[in-house]
Design a protein around this motif. Structure first.
Motif, short mmCIF file in Angstrom:
data_model
loop_
_atom_site.label_atom_id
_atom_site.label_comp_id
_atom_site.label_asym_id
_atom_site.label_seq_id
_atom_site.Cartn_x
_atom_site.Cartn_y
_atom_site.Cartn_z
N SER A 39 0.83 -1.20 0.00
CA SER A 39 0.00 0.00 0.00
C SER A 39 0.87 1.25 0.00
O SER A 39 1.94 1.29 0.62
CB SER A 39 -0.91 0.01 1.23
N THR A 71 -0.35 3.96 1.28
CA THR A 71 -0.87 4.67 2.45
C THR A 71 -0.75 3.76 3.65
O THR A 71 -1.12 2.59 3.59
CB THR A 71 -2.35 5.06 2.24
N ASP A 72 -0.25 4.29 4.75
CA ASP A 72 -0.10 3.47 5.96
C ASP A 72 -1.43 3.35 6.69
O ASP A 72 -2.42 4.02 6.33
CB ASP A 72 0.96 4.09 6.88
N LEU A 91 -3.32 -3.62 7.09
CA LEU A 91 -2.00 -3.02 7.34
C LEU A 91 -1.57 -3.24 8.77
O LEU A 91 -0.38 -3.40 9.05
CB LEU A 91 -2.03 -1.53 6.99
N PHE A 129 3.08 -1.48 4.18
CA PHE A 129 3.26 -0.12 3.68
C PHE A 129 4.57 -0.07 2.91
O PHE A 129 5.64 -0.35 3.44
CB PHE A 129 3.29 0.88 4.85
N LYS A 176 4.98 6.03 0.05
CA LYS A 176 4.00 6.79 -0.74
C LYS A 176 4.46 6.88 -2.20
O LYS A 176 5.56 6.43 -2.54
CB LYS A 176 3.80 8.18 -0.13
#
Length: 380
Positions: free
Chosen positions: A120, A122-123, A136, A143, A146
Motif C-alpha cells: 500500500s 498509504t499506511d 495493514l 506499507f 508513498k
C-alpha cells in the motif's frame, strides 16, 4: 442551373458512399492486435476515461485516456510475439499489487479481492476503510512508501505484478519509469477525471477485468445506478448547497463548479451555490477563497455541508463557528441546516450513489429528528 445539379448529384454520391464508411469506422473502434481475434467491448454507462475490449481465449485490452493500453493475458498464456511495444502486459493471476491510488481500495474490497493487494502507498493511520486499515495493522498488507518514495526493495521482494497509481505519479515521473524498468506495469488511475460521479464508481469494472469478477462488478455497479435512477425522477428542490472546509490559514476551500461533488449535489435535486467557479483555471478540483469573498457568495445558501476530510469531523455548530465567526451569519447556520461529511467519504468510491441519495434525503426530508445518514451527520 446545370452547375447546381452537378453539385447536388455529387453531394448525394458522397453522402451515399462516405457516410456509411465513417459510421463503420466509428463503430469499429477496437484495437486490432495481430494474433488475437476481437470478440466484444465492455458496455459502460457513465465512465469515459477507460474502455475494455475482449478478445477470444480470455485476452482483454484496457485503454485509459491519455495514459496508455494494457493487455491482460490469461493465466498460462502469453502475449502475442508482435505486440506493439506501447502496450503494457499484465499477466494473470494479478497478485501482490502495490496500490497507491486510495480511490481504488474500496473497489477491491467490494469485489472481495483484498488478498490480491500486498503493498500500500498509504499506511494504516491514513485509511478510513476498515478492511484496509486492519490489513495493514495485521501485516497482510505492507506499507511500501508513498507514491513519490516507494520502497523498491520491498516491492521487488514481494514480487509485485502491478502498481496502481493515482495521477499524483505525474509529479514524479522517474518513479513510474523506475517501476517499469523493474518489469512492473504501472496503471495510472484516471477516475478523478470522470465528469459523472458514477463514472468514478464504474472503474469497479476495470479492476474486475484483472480479477475475473466482471459479473460481481456489474451487480455492485447496478445497485448504485438504481439509487440514482430513483432520485432522477424527482423534481429539483431549488435549494442551494455550499460544500467546503476552512483551511489552516482561515480561507474556505471549495469545490469548483465542474467538480464531481458539485455534480452530486445537482443530481440529488439541489443547486451547488457556486455555478461558475474556477472551471478553466487548472486541473485541480478545488480552490481557496478568502472568507470575505466566500461570505459574500455563500451566506444565503440553504444548506451547508462541511468537508471533514482534512481537519476532522465536527459534531456541533459551535465547532464550525470556532473556525470563523462569519459563518454565524449564514442562512443555513441560522436555520440549523448544517451537515458534516464522514471522513471515509472520499475513500468510498463504490458508494457515490449512496452519497447522492444522502444529499437528496437531506434536501427533502421533513423529519426534524433526522441527524445521521450514511456519509453525513447533522451538526447540533
Amino acid at each position: 442551373m446545370k452547375k447546381f445539379l452537378i453539385c447536388l448529384i455529387t453531394s448525394v454520391i458522397l453522402l451515399t458512399f462516405v457516410c456509411p464508411v465513417q459510421a463503420a469506422e466509428k463503430e469499429n473502434t477496437h484495437t486490432e492486435i495481430k494474433g488475437l481475434t476481437f470478440d466484444h467491448s465492455m458496455e459502460l454507462t457513465y465512465a469515459e476515461q477507460f474502455s475494455v475490449d475482449y478478445y477470444k481465449d480470455g485476452y482483454a485490452l484496457i485503454t485509459i485516456a491519455e495514459e496508455g493500453q494494457f493487455l491482460v493475458v490469461p493465466e498460462g498464456k502469453e502475449a502475442p510475439e508482435d505486440l506493439d511495444k506501447k502496450i503494457a502486459v499484465i499477466q494473470k493471476p494479478v497478485e501482490n499489487i502495490y496500490l497507491v491510488a486510495t480511490s481504488a481500495m474500496n473497489l477491491f474490497c467490494a469485489l472481495d479481492a483484498l488478498d490480491h493487494i500486498s503493498l500500500s502507498g498509504t499506511d494504516a493511520d491514513g485509511w478510513y476503510i476498515e478492511e484496509a486499515k486492519k490489513a495493514l495493522e495485521n501485516g497482510s498488507i505492507s506499507f511500501a512508501g508513498k507514491y513519490s518514495a516507494p520502497d523498491y526493495e520491498l516491492i521487488l521482494d514481494k514480487k509485485c505484478s502491478l502498481a496502481v497509481e493515482s495521477t499524483m505519479i505525474y509529479h514524479t515521473p522517474e518513479v513510474k519509469e523506475k517501476l517499469e524498468q523493474f518489469g512492473i506495469p504501472v496503471l495510472v488511475e484516471h477516475s478523478s477525471y470522470e465528469s459523472h460521479p458514477l463514472g468514478r464508481t464504474e472503474w469497479l469494472k476495470l479492476y474486475a477485468v484483472l480479477l475475473d469478477k466482471e459479473k460481481e462488478a456489474e451487480q455492485l455497479f447496478q445497485q448504485q445506478a438504481e439509487k440514482l435512477e430513483k432520485i432522477q425522477d424527482s423534481q429539483n428542490t431549488g435549494k442551494t448547497v455550499a460544500f467546503f472546509y476552512i483551511n489552516s490559514v482561515g480561507a474556505a476551500n471549495v469545490r469548483k463548479s465542474n467538480d464531481y461533488v458539485a455534480k452530486m449535489i445537482d443530481l440529488a435535486g439541489g443547486e451547488y451555490i457556486f455555478r461558475d467557479l474556477g472551471e478553466k483555471d487548472n486541473a485541480l478540483s478545488t480552490m481557496n477563497m478568502q472568507m470575505e469573498e466566500f461570505y459574500a457568495s455563500a451566506k444565503d445558501a440553504d444548506y451547508i455541508i462541511y468537508n471533514s476530510t482534512i481537519d476532522g469531523e465536527l459534531t456541533d455548530i459551535s465547532q464550525l463557528l470556532a473556525k470563523s465567526s462569519l459563518l454565524g451569519d449564514f442562512k443555513a447556520v441560522k436555520d440549523g441546516n448544517v451537515w458534516c461529511t464522514e471522513q471515509n467519504l472520499f475513500q468510498e468510491t463504490l458508494e457515490l450513489g449512496t452519497m447522492i441519495e444522502d444529499i437528496h434525503t437531506m434536501l427533502t426530508s421533513e423529519d426534524e429528528t433526522l441527524d445521521s445518514l450514511t456519509f453525513m451527520h447533522k451538526l447540533k
